[in-house]
Structures are given as structure tokens and as C-alpha cells.
Design an enzyme around this catalytic site. Structure first.
Site, mmCIF file in Angstrom:
data_model
loop_
_atom_site.group_PDB
_atom_site.id
_atom_site.type_symbol
_atom_site.label_atom_id
_atom_site.label_comp_id
_atom_site.label_asym_id
_atom_site.label_seq_id
_atom_site.Cartn_x
_atom_site.Cartn_y
_atom_site.Cartn_z
ATOM 1 N N ASN A 10 0.482 -1.015 0.218
ATOM 2 C CA ASN A 10 0.106 -0.324 -0.238
ATOM 3 C C ASN A 10 0.872 1.391 0.371
ATOM 4 O O ASN A 10 1.645 2.038 0.991
ATOM 5 C CB ASN A 10 -0.655 0.370 0.668
ATOM 6 C CG ASN A 10 -1.811 1.056 1.340
ATOM 7 O OD1 ASN A 10 -1.866 1.967 0.937
ATOM 8 N ND2 ASN A 10 -2.230 1.500 2.378
ATOM 9 N N LYS A 12 0.486 4.211 0.046
ATOM 10 C CA LYS A 12 -0.647 5.059 0.555
ATOM 11 C C LYS A 12 -0.332 6.674 -0.867
ATOM 12 O O LYS A 12 -0.129 6.960 -1.834
ATOM 13 C CB LYS A 12 0.222 5.993 1.323
ATOM 14 C CG LYS A 12 -0.023 4.199 2.884
ATOM 15 C CD LYS A 12 0.009 4.827 3.832
ATOM 16 C CE LYS A 12 -0.476 3.296 4.405
ATOM 17 N NZ LYS A 12 0.267 3.229 6.166
ATOM 18 N N HIS A 96 -10.226 0.972 4.875
ATOM 19 C CA HIS A 96 -8.405 0.633 5.111
ATOM 20 C C HIS A 96 -8.430 1.997 6.520
ATOM 21 O O HIS A 96 -9.379 2.710 6.601
ATOM 22 C CB HIS A 96 -7.654 1.647 4.085
ATOM 23 C CG HIS A 96 -5.862 1.427 5.339
ATOM 24 N ND1 HIS A 96 -5.392 2.606 5.978
ATOM 25 C CD2 HIS A 96 -4.740 0.625 4.683
ATOM 26 C CE1 HIS A 96 -3.867 2.772 6.274
ATOM 27 N NE2 HIS A 96 -3.490 1.163 5.886
ATOM 28 N N GLU A 98 -7.252 4.664 7.126
ATOM 29 C CA GLU A 98 -6.826 5.657 7.877
ATOM 30 C C GLU A 98 -8.030 6.078 6.358
ATOM 31 O O GLU A 98 -8.632 7.471 7.056
ATOM 32 C CB GLU A 98 -5.774 5.868 7.235
ATOM 33 C CG GLU A 98 -4.665 5.912 7.994
ATOM 34 C CD GLU A 98 -3.875 5.409 7.014
ATOM 35 O OE1 GLU A 98 -2.832 5.601 5.677
ATOM 36 O OE2 GLU A 98 -2.276 4.795 7.220
ATOM 37 N N GLU A 168 -5.409 -5.298 10.341
ATOM 38 C CA GLU A 168 -4.087 -3.847 10.348
ATOM 39 C C GLU A 168 -5.129 -3.816 12.007
ATOM 40 O O GLU A 168 -6.161 -2.621 11.996
ATOM 41 C CB GLU A 168 -4.640 -3.853 9.583
ATOM 42 C CG GLU A 168 -4.764 -3.794 8.604
ATOM 43 C CD GLU A 168 -3.370 -2.482 7.513
ATOM 44 O OE1 GLU A 168 -1.920 -2.905 6.675
ATOM 45 O OE2 GLU A 168 -3.931 -1.828 7.360
ATOM 46 N N GLY A 174 2.148 2.063 10.365
ATOM 47 C CA GLY A 174 3.202 3.255 10.858
ATOM 48 C C GLY A 174 3.721 3.574 12.183
ATOM 49 O O GLY A 174 4.239 4.942 12.145
ATOM 50 N N SER A 214 3.368 -2.331 10.467
ATOM 51 C CA SER A 214 4.727 -2.793 10.505
ATOM 52 C C SER A 214 5.372 -3.713 10.412
ATOM 53 O O SER A 214 6.201 -4.139 11.121
ATOM 54 C CB SER A 214 5.071 -2.033 12.442
ATOM 55 O OG SER A 214 4.293 -0.525 11.920
HETATM 56 C C1 PEP Z 1 -0.832 0.664 5.731
HETATM 57 O O1 PEP Z 1 -0.901 0.530 5.877
HETATM 58 O O2 PEP Z 1 -1.730 -0.778 5.659
HETATM 59 C C2 PEP Z 1 0.171 -0.018 6.690
HETATM 60 C C3 PEP Z 1 0.028 -1.328 7.227
HETATM 61 O O3 PEP Z 1 1.180 0.579 6.903
HETATM 62 P P1 PEP Z 1 2.806 0.351 7.876
HETATM 63 O O4 PEP Z 1 3.384 -1.060 6.777
HETATM 64 O O5 PEP Z 1 3.088 1.352 7.622
HETATM 65 O O6 PEP Z 1 2.142 -0.334 9.041
#
Ligand code: PEP
Length: 255
Positions: A10, A12, A96, A98, A168, A174, A214
Site C-alpha cells: 500500500n 498510500k 483501510h 486511514e 490491521e 506506521g 509495521s
Molecule cells: C498499512 O497502512 O496498511 C500498513 C500496514 O502500514 P505500515 O506497514 O507502514 O504499518
């Protein structure tokens, strides 16, 4: 049951079309013909076409990060499933965290998107996950259940067979704080149980459940070794070819 691992990136709101095409070209070179892992990259809308051209003929698939449920109309700033299909996207990330927290998306709206994705032969990657406050309050499983059941309302068994779910935990996205493999497996196993109740055992066994939050080359092998963790949805580590390919290799080794 054997499920082929899947690693999705992703990106973003990162990468211009030129930067995205350059990253995609690196990925294609580094990944070559590896076929024991499914790989998807999800650039921003503006880079989909350039990245799609670069990926053409490779095993790396193209996904979007969001879409509107309607096919067309007066929805300023939005993009529809048929528009994504016209650019040869095969996957779309929906719900997601966000989108939920920063843009106010609710389960019912996400559900319309899921239904539209299936109608247009796009494979949804439905994201679910709890906030830190929800985990600390002991409501992780309840939150995940609500998001999953509401997001999948009206989805048929046939459609569900091509669904992807991403667990998630919001507190791990992040932040560098990764869920332990036990924490992640507990929720993944719970999601598979819910999918069995919503559809059938055989559908639930086919659905791939990705972990996101992460995930990095250092922590991926342990997460990917869990029985219900079928891959990863990767944010930060997907922006650089080498770390993304290391995750693909970790998935290949974990199969
Ligand atoms: C995401 O935004 O789906 C995600 C898992 O981000 P990160 O790997 O940076 O934590």
C-alpha cells in the site's frame, strides 16, 4: 489447507507516476518469475496507469487503495470500480483504517464498496482492526466482528471465495509497534471462524487473511509462520524495492 501467500504493498499518498513506474520496474527485475507468492502493488490513483504499464506481463498485480461504490456520477474527486478495471487493476483496498478515521468512512459505506468491487470483478482487500483504546478495553474481537460482518453484508459464498481480508491493528500501522505473532494469530483465527459462520468452512479455508501493521523483513518470518496468517499488507516497507522484495522472499520461505 494450502493457501498461497500474498504480499500487497500500500503505497498510500506516495510516488508520482514516474517514481511509481521506476519502483515497479525495480520490483519486476528483482522478483523475476517467482510464482509461489501472489504479489500486488497499490499505487495512488494518479500512478495506476504508469505502474500498470510497467507491470504488464509480470506476475505483479495492480491494486487501488480505495474507490467509490457507484459506477459513475456526480461524486467530485472520486474514482469508480469500472474506472479501475479500465486501467487493469485487479484488487482494491477497502476500509483501510486511514479511510475510516481520517475520512469518516463507516461500515455501511465500505460494504457498498465491497459489493461494487465484486460486481466489477475486482478483488477487495477488506481491512479491519481495532484502535489501541479498543484493545485496552478488551473489545478487539467485538470490533473486528462488527467491521467484518457489516463489511460483508450481502456478499455471496461464490464472491467470498475471492475475498481478501487484512487484519490491521490500528495501533501498529506506521508506528513501528508490531502485534506479536500470538496476538495476530488469535485475531486471524477468530476471523477465519467468523468466515466459516458467515459462509462455509470451505470458503473460510480459501480466504487469505493478511496481517498489516509495521510488518518488516525482521518480523515477517514469525508472523508468516502462523497458521492463519496468509500474507501481509505492507505500508512503509513497500516504498522501497529491496525491503518489499525481502518480504516477498519471507512469504515464499514460509509457504
Ligand atoms: C498499512 O497502512 O496498511 C500498513 C500496514 O502500514 P505500515 O506497514 O507502514 O504499518
Amino acid at each position: 489447507m494450502f493457501r498461497k501467500k500474498l504480499i500487497a504493498g500500500n503505497w498510500k499518498m506516495n510516488k508520482t507516476p514516474a517514481d511509481g513506474a521506476a519502483l515497479a520496474a525495480e520490483l519486476v527485475t528483482l522478483i523475476g518469475k517467482l510464482s509461489d507468492v501472489d504479489i500486488v502493488v497499490c499505487p495512488p490513483f494518479t500512478a495506476l496507469e504508469a505502474v500498470g504499464r510497467t507491470l504488464d506481463g509480470s506476475i505483479v498485480k495492480l491494486g487501488a487503495q480505495n474507490m467509490h461504490p457507484d459506477a459513475s456520477g456526480a461524486f467530485t474527486g472520486e474514482v469508480s470500480a469500472p474506472m479501475l478495471r479500465a486501467l487493469f487493476a485487479t484488487h482494491v483496498i477497502l476500509g483501510h483504517s486511514e479511510r475510516r478515521s481520517l475520512f469518516g468512512e463507516k461500515d455501511a459505506f465500505i460494504n457498498l464498496k465491497v459489493l461494487s468491487a465484486f460486481k466489477n470483478q475486482l478483488r477487495p482487500i477488506l481491512c479491519v482492526g481495532e484502535s489501541l483504546a479498543e484493545r485496552e478495553a478488551g473489545s478487539t474481537l467485538k470490533v473486528v466482528q462488527t467491521q467484518l460482518e457489516a463489511g460483508l453484508e450481502g456478499v455471496s459464498k461464490e464472491q467470498a471465495a475471492s475475498l481478501l481480508v487484512a487484519y490491521e491493528p490500528v495501533w501498529a500501522i506506521g508506528t513501528g509497534k508490531v502485534a506479536t505473532s500470538d496476538q495476530a494469530q488469535e485475531v486471524h483465527g477468530f476471523i477465519r471462524g467468523l468466515l466459516t459462520k458467515l459462509f462455509t468452512e470451505s470458503v473460510a479455508q480459501r480466504v487469505r487473511i493478511l496481517y498489516g501493521g509495521s510488518m518488516k523483513p525482521a518480523n515477517a518470518p514469525e508472523l508468516l509462520a502462523q497458521k492463519d496468517i496468509d500474507g501481509g499488507l505492507i505500508g512503509g516497507a513497500a516504498l522501497e524495492a529491496r525491503s518489499f522484495v525481502e518480504l516477498v522472499n519471507a512469504a515464499a520461505a514460509a509457504k
